[in-house]
Design an enzyme around this catalytic site. Structure first.
Site, PDB file in Angstrom:
ATOM      1  N   CYS A  35      36.050  32.300  37.773  1.00 22.85           N
ATOM      2  CA  CYS A  35      36.643  33.026  38.904  1.00 22.85           C
ATOM      3  C   CYS A  35      35.877  34.297  39.264  1.00 22.85           C
ATOM      4  O   CYS A  35      35.542  34.522  40.435  1.00 22.85           O
ATOM      5  CB  CYS A  35      38.108  33.340  38.617  1.00 22.85           C
ATOM      6  SG  CYS A  35      38.398  34.490  37.252  1.00 22.85           S
TER       7      CYS A  35
ATOM      8  N   HIS B  74      42.448  36.773  36.480  1.00 24.04           N
ATOM      9  CA  HIS B  74      42.027  35.839  37.517  1.00 24.04           C
ATOM     10  C   HIS B  74      41.830  36.583  38.836  1.00 24.04           C
ATOM     11  O   HIS B  74      42.486  37.598  39.098  1.00 24.04           O
ATOM     12  CB  HIS B  74      43.057  34.731  37.718  1.00 24.04           C
ATOM     13  CG  HIS B  74      42.579  33.636  38.612  1.00 24.04           C
ATOM     14  ND1 HIS B  74      41.557  32.777  38.275  1.00 24.04           N
ATOM     15  CD2 HIS B  74      42.964  33.270  39.873  1.00 24.04           C
ATOM     16  CE1 HIS B  74      41.345  31.933  39.271  1.00 24.04           C
ATOM     17  NE2 HIS B  74      42.177  32.212  40.249  1.00 24.04           N
TER      18      HIS B  74
ATOM     19  N   HIS C 171      38.993  30.369  45.546  1.00 23.16           N
ATOM     20  CA  HIS C 171      38.836  30.780  44.144  1.00 23.16           C
ATOM     21  C   HIS C 171      38.401  29.603  43.284  1.00 23.16           C
ATOM     22  O   HIS C 171      38.485  28.441  43.695  1.00 23.16           O
ATOM     23  CB  HIS C 171      40.145  31.387  43.607  1.00 23.16           C
ATOM     24  CG  HIS C 171      41.271  30.419  43.443  1.00 23.16           C
ATOM     25  ND1 HIS C 171      42.237  30.542  42.460  1.00 23.16           N
ATOM     26  CD2 HIS C 171      41.615  29.287  44.122  1.00 23.16           C
ATOM     27  CE1 HIS C 171      43.109  29.554  42.552  1.00 23.16           C
ATOM     28  NE2 HIS C 171      42.767  28.784  43.550  1.00 23.16           N
TER      29      HIS C 171
END
Length: 389
Positions: A301, A349, A361
């Site tokens: 990520c 994240h 993402h």
């Protein structure tokens, strides 16, 4: 992220500007209840229910991603520490060479004094003396040295002291390098363990159970997308009302992707940079999530967000822990395309906002870079929104 670090959160309290649409909230609640009813009942053979497996796998993936960010941080620290240690060792080697040459020169001075009538030089005493200065003082030779020779002795003493200090720094740097390498190994082992546990759980499911699990995941994504659409419509309505109140006109098509904010309008170049970052991110859609990866064939990520903004000429730190501090905090209601959306209490994240409640993402191990609602794990999962440029 690690489940033991998650704290109970009340929906709607984490990010300023979020207002949960009542219909979307009710829909999500209904889906959750239906899923629990359909899957939570224990099976006859004592195996965990499908809902329990889903939750456990999800938790393991979160923990793996959290460990991945720790791995990324340890890897970056190890690289920097190794570079520092190598530099110090190179400097020590060069200084040692200079000291050896200087020692030979000073030895020749001692021999010269012997030839001119001073006491015979004791080679062992010269080599074992704490400094050449001590040796010359002990042998009453300093008074016989020329200014140039005395200067050479002083320079040697200074250089020797600096070399000893740098050797100590190199030793400490190597010790730190060992520590960071151990941290790197620990983080790597943790990631592999969590992913292995998740794969083991999934391997125990039947084909029918896997299909049901996929259906539940798809339903969750659809509900999150509906919620994102509702947020976009709500924002558009607010903009239209604000423009009407101020005497302006509204086309009724405003959305988070096009609406200006005060902080963004102060930097006219932001939209241009964000456009480049988003163009890069879109080009990566379909590439696999691989923990620790920074491209070009796969990403985790933070590797994706770092690469996207690098394409726009903006250097972001490697990890989510540092990226969250690399810009200005804004509310979700004021989020603009290109902003970074961070998730969970441990900030493990991140995604790139594209507007209308959606982001790009790299979701988790086993998945691919994709567009998805920022509510993919519920509203309470959102930690903060950062404008990096």
């Amino acid at each position: 992220m690690a489940s033991q670090h998650r704290k109970p959160r009340s929906a709607g309290t984490r990010v300023a500007g979020i207002r949960t649409p009542a219909l979307a909230t009710a829909a999500l609640t209904s889906v959750a209840l239906l899923s629990q009813t359909a899957n939570a009942a224990p099976s006859d053979d004592g195996k965990p229910s499908l809902e329990e497996v889903e939750k456990k796998v999800d938790d393991l993936y979160r923990q793996a991603e959290s460990a991945t960010e720790k791995y990324n941080a340890a890897k970056e620290k190890t690289t920097k520490q190794r570079k520092r240690a190598d530099g110090l060792l190179d400097d020590v080697a060069q200084r040692t060479q200079k000291l050896n040459e200087a020692r030979e020169e000073l030895g020749s001075y001692a021999a010269a004094q012997y030839r001119t009538g001073a006491s015979a030089p004791d080679t062992a005493a010269f080599l074992l003396a704490d400094t050449p200065q001590d040796y010359f003082d002990q042998n009453h030779l300093m008074s016989r040295l020329t200014d140039r020779q005395k200067g050479a002795v002083d320079d040697y003493v200074t250089e020797q002291s600096a070399t000893m200090k740098q050797r100590q720094e190199a030793t400490e740097s190597l010790a730190t390098l060992t520590d960071t390498q151990n941290d790197l190994k620990t983080a790597k082992a943790t990631v592999q363990k969590k992913l292995g546990d998740a794969r083991e759980l999934l391997s125990q499911l039947t084909a029918q159970e896997k299909a049901r699990l996929a259906a539940i995941e798809k339903q969750r994504q659809e509900e999150a997308a509906r919620k994102a659409a509702e947020l976009a419509r709500q924002r558009a309505a607010e903009q239209a009302a604000a423009q009407q109140e101020s005497g302006g006109t509204s086309s009724g098509t405003g959305s988070p992707s096009t609406a200006p904010s005060a902080s963004a309008s102060e930097d006219p170049s932001y939209a241009t940079k964000a456009e480049k970052a988003l163009a890069f991110a879109r080009a990566q859609i379909g590439k696999p999530y691989v923990w620790g990866a920074t491209g070009p064939d796969s990403y985790d990520c933070s590797g994706l967000t770092q690469a996207a903004w690098k394409a726009a000429g903006v250097t972001l730190p490697r990890t989510t822990y540092d990226q969250v501090n690399a810009g200005t905090t804004v509310s979700l209601a004021d989020a603009r395309p290109g902003d970074l959306i961070f998730f969970y209490d441990d900030v493990s994240h991140v995604g790139v906002y594209i507007g209308n409640g959606m982001m790009i993402h790299a979701p988790k191990p086993g998945a691919y870079v994709r567009e998805e609602s920022v509510f993919y794990d519920g509203e309470s999962g959102i930690h903060s929104v950062i404008r990096p440029a």
